[in-house]
Design a protein around this motif. Sequence first.
Motif, short mmCIF file in Angstrom:
data_model
loop_
_atom_site.label_atom_id
_atom_site.label_comp_id
_atom_site.label_asym_id
_atom_site.label_seq_id
_atom_site.Cartn_x
_atom_site.Cartn_y
_atom_site.Cartn_z
N MET A 1 0.15 17.41 4.26
CA MET A 1 -0.64 17.28 5.49
C MET A 1 0.04 16.37 6.50
N THR A 2 -0.40 16.47 7.76
CA THR A 2 0.14 15.66 8.85
C THR A 2 -0.91 14.66 9.31
N LEU A 3 -0.52 13.41 9.48
CA LEU A 3 -1.44 12.36 9.91
C LEU A 3 -1.82 12.59 11.37
N PRO A 4 -3.12 12.76 11.68
CA PRO A 4 -3.53 13.03 13.06
C PRO A 4 -3.40 11.81 13.95
N ALA A 5 -3.45 12.05 15.25
CA ALA A 5 -3.23 10.98 16.24
C ALA A 5 -4.24 9.85 16.08
N GLY B 1 -4.45 12.90 5.19
CA GLY B 1 -3.40 11.98 4.80
C GLY B 1 -3.89 10.57 4.54
N PHE B 2 -3.08 9.60 4.88
CA PHE B 2 -3.35 8.18 4.63
C PHE B 2 -4.50 7.70 5.52
N ASP B 3 -5.48 7.03 4.91
CA ASP B 3 -6.67 6.60 5.65
C ASP B 3 -6.54 5.12 6.03
N PRO B 4 -6.41 4.80 7.32
CA PRO B 4 -6.28 3.40 7.72
C PRO B 4 -7.52 2.58 7.42
N ALA B 5 -8.69 3.22 7.27
CA ALA B 5 -9.90 2.47 6.92
C ALA B 5 -9.78 1.86 5.53
N VAL B 6 -9.10 2.56 4.63
CA VAL B 6 -8.87 2.01 3.29
C VAL B 6 -7.93 0.82 3.39
N ALA C 1 0.85 -1.19 0.00
CA ALA C 1 0.00 0.00 0.00
C ALA C 1 0.88 1.24 0.00
N VAL C 2 0.63 2.14 -0.96
CA VAL C 2 1.42 3.37 -1.07
C VAL C 2 0.49 4.57 -1.16
N GLU C 3 0.98 5.70 -0.71
CA GLU C 3 0.21 6.93 -0.78
C GLU C 3 0.05 7.37 -2.23
N ASP C 4 -1.11 7.92 -2.55
CA ASP C 4 -1.39 8.44 -3.88
C ASP C 4 -2.01 9.83 -3.73
N PRO C 5 -1.23 10.90 -4.09
CA PRO C 5 0.12 10.89 -4.62
C PRO C 5 1.14 10.56 -3.52
N GLY C 6 2.35 10.21 -3.96
CA GLY C 6 3.37 9.84 -3.00
C GLY C 6 4.76 9.98 -3.56
N TYR C 7 5.72 9.65 -2.73
CA TYR C 7 7.14 9.82 -3.06
C TYR C 7 7.56 8.82 -4.14
N VAL C 8 8.06 9.34 -5.25
CA VAL C 8 8.45 8.49 -6.37
C VAL C 8 9.62 7.58 -6.01
N GLY C 9 10.55 8.07 -5.20
CA GLY C 9 11.72 7.27 -4.83
C GLY C 9 11.32 5.99 -4.10
N ALA C 10 10.31 6.07 -3.24
CA ALA C 10 9.84 4.87 -2.56
C ALA C 10 9.20 3.90 -3.55
N ARG C 11 8.41 4.42 -4.47
CA ARG C 11 7.79 3.55 -5.47
C ARG C 11 8.85 2.90 -6.36
N ASP C 12 9.91 3.65 -6.65
CA ASP C 12 11.01 3.08 -7.45
C ASP C 12 11.63 1.88 -6.75
N ALA C 13 11.90 2.02 -5.45
CA ALA C 13 12.50 0.92 -4.69
C ALA C 13 11.58 -0.29 -4.66
N LEU C 14 10.30 -0.06 -4.48
CA LEU C 14 9.34 -1.16 -4.44
C LEU C 14 9.23 -1.84 -5.79
N ALA C 15 9.16 -1.03 -6.86
CA ALA C 15 9.06 -1.62 -8.20
C ALA C 15 10.28 -2.45 -8.54
N SER C 16 11.45 -1.98 -8.12
CA SER C 16 12.68 -2.74 -8.40
C SER C 16 12.69 -4.08 -7.69
N ALA C 17 11.97 -4.18 -6.57
CA ALA C 17 11.87 -5.45 -5.85
C ALA C 17 10.74 -6.33 -6.37
N GLY C 18 10.03 -5.85 -7.39
CA GLY C 18 8.96 -6.64 -7.98
C GLY C 18 7.64 -6.53 -7.26
N ALA C 19 7.46 -5.50 -6.43
CA ALA C 19 6.23 -5.36 -5.66
C ALA C 19 5.08 -4.93 -6.56
#
Length: 484
Positions: free
Chosen positions: A274-278, A246-251, A217-235
């Motif tokens: 944005m900042t993820l609330p408590a 921000g990121f919704d844990p319900a999703v 699970a990745v943020e959309d939109p999100g950091y391309v560098g993280a997606r690059d690392a994941l894609a290189s590992a075949g994720a």
Amino acid sequence: MARRAAGRFVGWFRPDRGSGSGTLQDQLYAAIRQAVLRGELAAGERLPSSRALAADLGLGRNTVLVAIERLVAEGYLSSRRGAGLFVAADLPAEGVRPPSTAAAPALSRRSAAAPGLHAGGESAVRRPFALGAGAMDVFPVEIWRRLAVQTLRRQPGDVLGYGDPRGLPALRRALTTYLADSRGVACSPETIVIVSGAQQALDLIARLLLDPGDAVAVEDPGYVGARDALASAGARLVPVAVDDQGFDPAVLASLSPVPKLAMLTPSHQFPLGMTLPASRRLALLAEARARSIWIVEDDYDCEYRYGGPPLQALQGLDGGERVLYVGTFSKVLFPGLRLGYVVLPPGLVDGFLRLKTAADGFVPGWPQAILAEFIAEGHLVQHIRRMRVLYRRRRAALLAALERHAGNLLLPRLSEAGLHVAAEFRDGRDDRAAAEAARAAGLTVAPLSRYAITRRLSGLLLGFAAFPEAELESAIQRLVKALR
């Protein structure tokens, strides 16, 4: 035969006297070597004598002799007493000719999945509004220089030899105290590994935890560098659209199959800010424990929060059970340092170290030792405090310039943290074309759509930290002119 061979050089070898192309003997050596490699001089072919070559080429005989001696020593030519000079007989008959067609090399599937190269370089970093650039002109260079000399005098053997793949013990101890005090991270020197920047940490984590085809699970939109690392590992990337919190844990809870890992930036969501609330942090951690999901917390610029002190890291709430915490010194100090760190759950340390050792052995010790002293003497905390004041001022200048000159064109997303501002186009125009227009005007802006997977976004990311207020003002005026 000797005269005919010498004639070849008369025809195509023309000495270049004085244009910086090397000495005459270097030029002759290179010309004969290339002729042999291309098959223009065949294996076993006899060459003219050094005297004949010198006469035909208008060179001194000593020049020719030195070039020939090099070629004989390297095995391209052979000299037989009483017989003369020959192309080495054991070379391929056709030489080493380039292929007639440029066939694409056969690469691994992992390599094919890796991203393309990103443009960079010092010129791009110095152009407004480059991302990831800090105010390096106010970095305390004299303090760093003093610590560098001091470290080299005290412990040359420790910092110049082979190092521990975990990182220098002194740096890991200093980081343990710093992270606990500033971010509430639960760690010890044994759970910290020093890496060559955050990108290496993300790459190693992906290879440690993921097999090809695993869902992440990745943020959309999100950091391309993280997606690059994941894609290189075949994720297999599963985008989770971020909202105003921000990121919704319900999703995350609704995803099936269960992702093996979730990658996010809770303190300052990249790129929207944005900042993820408590409440969401606690719900996310509960979901991770219940479904055995690993969480990677990328805390890339957590130190720069302008509306209050930095928030406690997600990892600190978790106690280091399911969260892998990644940090870097590229933003707080300077990118050329190439030092980052990862705080790991204890059960992952050995596996991570095996991959780290296979990747590059260890991080150079001297920069680590300087940084350890820099932290221990309190300079890091002082530097961050000064930069927070400076960057708050520059951020305010950028926002004011946007309101004055681009209020009807761009709507900035207000964020209390970070080193850039995300501004959305009010008319929803093609932001990639807008970024190209800005580049032609000498500006470096990133299109917001570049970071999206499924969402439609139109806007620009404007880095402000490296640029004085007056430069930001004029750069916004140039940007508006370029866009219109």
